[in-house]
Design a protein around this motif. Sequence first.
Motif, PDB file in Angstrom:
ATOM      1  N   ALA A 192       0.832  -1.211   0.000  1.00  0.00           N
ATOM      2  CA  ALA A 192       0.000   0.000   0.000  1.00  0.00           C
ATOM      3  C   ALA A 192       0.862   1.254   0.000  1.00  0.00           C
ATOM      4  CB  ALA A 192      -0.925   0.001   1.213  1.00  0.00           C
ATOM      5  N   ILE A 193       1.949   1.250   0.755  1.00  0.00           N
ATOM      6  CA  ILE A 193       2.851   2.410   0.771  1.00  0.00           C
ATOM      7  C   ILE A 193       3.482   2.596  -0.603  1.00  0.00           C
ATOM      8  CG2 ILE A 193       5.049   3.256   1.681  1.00  0.00           C
ATOM      9  CD1 ILE A 193       4.212   2.102   4.392  1.00  0.00           C
ATOM     10  N   GLY A 194       3.886   1.513  -1.227  1.00  0.00           N
ATOM     11  CA  GLY A 194       4.458   1.602  -2.578  1.00  0.00           C
ATOM     12  C   GLY A 194       3.472   2.165  -3.577  1.00  0.00           C
ATOM     13  N   TRP A 195       2.217   1.741  -3.472  1.00  0.00           N
ATOM     14  CA  TRP A 195       1.195   2.281  -4.364  1.00  0.00           C
ATOM     15  C   TRP A 195       0.987   3.772  -4.105  1.00  0.00           C
ATOM     16  CZ3 TRP A 195      -3.667   4.453  -3.579  1.00  0.00           C
ATOM     17  CH2 TRP A 195      -4.404   4.649  -4.727  1.00  0.00           C
ATOM     18  N   ALA A 196       0.939   4.169  -2.825  1.00  0.00           N
ATOM     19  CA  ALA A 196       0.736   5.580  -2.482  1.00  0.00           C
ATOM     20  C   ALA A 196       1.900   6.437  -2.975  1.00  0.00           C
ATOM     21  CB  ALA A 196       0.557   5.735  -0.979  1.00  0.00           C
ATOM     22  N   VAL A 197       3.117   5.946  -2.829  1.00  0.00           N
ATOM     23  CA  VAL A 197       4.281   6.697  -3.327  1.00  0.00           C
ATOM     24  C   VAL A 197       4.222   6.808  -4.842  1.00  0.00           C
ATOM     25  CG1 VAL A 197       6.793   6.593  -3.577  1.00  0.00           C
ATOM     26  CG2 VAL A 197       5.761   6.221  -1.362  1.00  0.00           C
ATOM     27  N   GLY A 198       3.819   5.750  -5.508  1.00  0.00           N
ATOM     28  CA  GLY A 198       3.676   5.802  -6.966  1.00  0.00           C
ATOM     29  C   GLY A 198       2.652   6.832  -7.402  1.00  0.00           C
ATOM     30  N   VAL A 199       1.528   6.902  -6.710  1.00  0.00           N
ATOM     31  CA  VAL A 199       0.496   7.893  -7.035  1.00  0.00           C
ATOM     32  C   VAL A 199       1.022   9.303  -6.773  1.00  0.00           C
ATOM     33  CG1 VAL A 199      -1.759   8.774  -6.342  1.00  0.00           C
ATOM     34  CG2 VAL A 199      -1.444   6.348  -6.710  1.00  0.00           C
ATOM     35  N   LEU A 200       1.693   9.493  -5.633  1.00  0.00           N
ATOM     36  CA  LEU A 200       2.242  10.823  -5.334  1.00  0.00           C
ATOM     37  C   LEU A 200       3.270  11.254  -6.371  1.00  0.00           C
ATOM     38  CD1 LEU A 200       2.658  10.763  -1.458  1.00  0.00           C
ATOM     39  CD2 LEU A 200       1.152  12.227  -2.805  1.00  0.00           C
ATOM     40  N   LEU A 201       4.119  10.333  -6.791  1.00  0.00           N
ATOM     41  CA  LEU A 201       5.116  10.685  -7.806  1.00  0.00           C
ATOM     42  C   LEU A 201       4.462  10.945  -9.159  1.00  0.00           C
ATOM     43  CD1 LEU A 201       8.064   8.317  -6.929  1.00  0.00           C
ATOM     44  CD2 LEU A 201       7.994  10.801  -6.738  1.00  0.00           C
ATOM     45  N   TYR A 202       3.347  10.309  -9.416  1.00  0.00           N
ATOM     46  CA  TYR A 202       2.635  10.584 -10.658  1.00  0.00           C
ATOM     47  C   TYR A 202       1.979  11.965 -10.610  1.00  0.00           C
ATOM     48  CZ  TYR A 202      -0.638  10.423 -14.469  1.00  0.00           C
ATOM     49  OH  TYR A 202      -1.336  10.733 -15.600  1.00  0.00           O
ATOM     50  N   LEU A 203       1.364  12.276  -9.471  1.00  0.00           N
ATOM     51  CA  LEU A 203       0.671  13.557  -9.352  1.00  0.00           C
ATOM     52  C   LEU A 203       1.643  14.730  -9.210  1.00  0.00           C
ATOM     53  CD1 LEU A 203      -2.253  12.544  -6.980  1.00  0.00           C
ATOM     54  CD2 LEU A 203      -2.345  12.940  -9.447  1.00  0.00           C
TER      55      LEU A 203
END
Length: 81
Positions: free
Chosen positions: A40-51
């Motif tokens: 879940a943390i990896g997914w959240a970091v991926g979303v933040l880096l995308y945004l």
Amino acid sequence: MIWYAIPSLLTTSFFLAAAQWRWTRSAPRREKAAYWVLTAIGWAVGVLLYLFPRLPGPSEFVDFLFERLGTMLINRGQAGT
């Protein structure tokens, strides 16, 4: 922005987690929790880096945390003199 990247990132994370399902069934409860939390943390970091693609990296974060300490230690010890 192309908003289909976030659901595709979620789908990719889901497929990676599903590929590890056999391992997580036999793992102890704490390892299962750690695995899912890190996913879940990896997914959240991926979303933040995308945004926010210009977010600072880990080295800038460490510099921010320890910059004053390093300056104090260098000045107090008169390093380089």
